[in-house]
Design an enzyme around this catalytic site. Structure first.
Site, PDB file in Angstrom:
ATOM      1  N   GLU A  35       0.888  -1.077  -0.061  1.00  0.00           N
ATOM      2  CA  GLU A  35       0.081  -0.032   0.062  1.00  0.00           C
ATOM      3  C   GLU A  35       0.766   1.275  -0.143  1.00  0.00           C
ATOM      4  O   GLU A  35       0.590   2.080   0.466  1.00  0.00           O
ATOM      5  CB  GLU A  35      -0.925  -0.148   1.072  1.00  0.00           C
ATOM      6  N   CYS A  36       2.025   1.256  -0.558  1.00  0.00           N
ATOM      7  CA  CYS A  36       3.000   2.294  -0.544  1.00  0.00           C
ATOM      8  C   CYS A  36       3.009   2.968  -1.985  1.00  0.00           C
ATOM      9  O   CYS A  36       2.559   2.558  -2.998  1.00  0.00           O
ATOM     10  CB  CYS A  36       4.362   1.971  -0.432  1.00  0.00           C
ATOM     11  N   GLY A  37       3.308   4.416  -2.018  1.00  0.00           N
ATOM     12  CA  GLY A  37       3.219   5.127  -3.378  1.00  0.00           C
ATOM     13  C   GLY A  37       4.235   4.454  -4.221  1.00  0.00           C
ATOM     14  O   GLY A  37       4.305   4.660  -5.420  1.00  0.00           O
ATOM     15  N   THR A  39       4.690   1.187  -4.608  1.00  0.00           N
ATOM     16  CA  THR A  39       4.193  -0.115  -4.802  1.00  0.00           C
ATOM     17  C   THR A  39       4.366  -0.679  -6.264  1.00  0.00           C
ATOM     18  O   THR A  39       4.426  -1.570  -6.669  1.00  0.00           O
ATOM     19  CB  THR A  39       2.743  -0.536  -4.194  1.00  0.00           C
TER      20      THR A  39
END
Length: 159
Positions: A35-37, A39
């Site tokens: 759920e990371c920028g 990803t």
């Protein structure tokens, strides 16, 4: 001298994986999160895996929930997400810590005082390029895109 091959890590399926299995290969170790920028870098990591397949190269993904709680799922969820969204076929390991007292020994080795890169992991998708002898060659911060590593990987594979 400590090398990558001195460590074990648990795979997403729960099996213990001696990293000795990667002896003689150039490897890229990455702490990942769903759920990371960053990803979307899973796609680029898979492209590296595919491009260098059969040439003695492996990408190894290590999910981590230490940065903004961006890897909240369990092993099954992580595996399903990575496969369905990005077609990830490179090895993924069980969720672990990369910093602090609970850091996995592998990640303590990567960032310890006598490593070439002695500072804590700042965020998801920090990458470590390891040569075929199991030694850390280079660290890349999260904003470095996987395609930017191609030349460095080629140099190591040519050795």
């Amino acid at each position: 001298m400590t090398t990558l091959y001195d460590f074990n890590a648990r795979r997403l399926d729960g099996s213990e994986q001696p990293l000795e299995a990667y002896r003689g290969q150039v490897t890229l170790l990455v702490n990942t999160a769903s759920e990371c920028g960053y990803t979307r870098q899973y796609a680029g990591l898979q492209e590296l895996h595919d491009f260098f397949a059969g040439q003695g190269f492996a990408v190894l993904g290590f999910p981590c929930n230490q940065f903004g709680g961006q890897e909240p799922g369990g092993e099954t969820e992580i595996a399903e997400f990575c496969q369905s969204r990005f077609g990830v076929a490179f090895p993924l390991f069980a969720k672990l810590d990369v910093n602090g007292d609970g850091a996995h020994p592998l990640w303590r080795w990567l960032t310890q005082a006598d490593s070439p890169h002695p500072h804590p992991i700042k965020w998801n998708f920090t990458k470590f390029l390891i040569d075929a002898r199991g030694r850390v060659v280079k660290r890349y911060e999260p904003a470095v895109e996987p395609h930017e590593l191609v030349d460095d990987i080629k140099v190591l594979l040519a050795r």
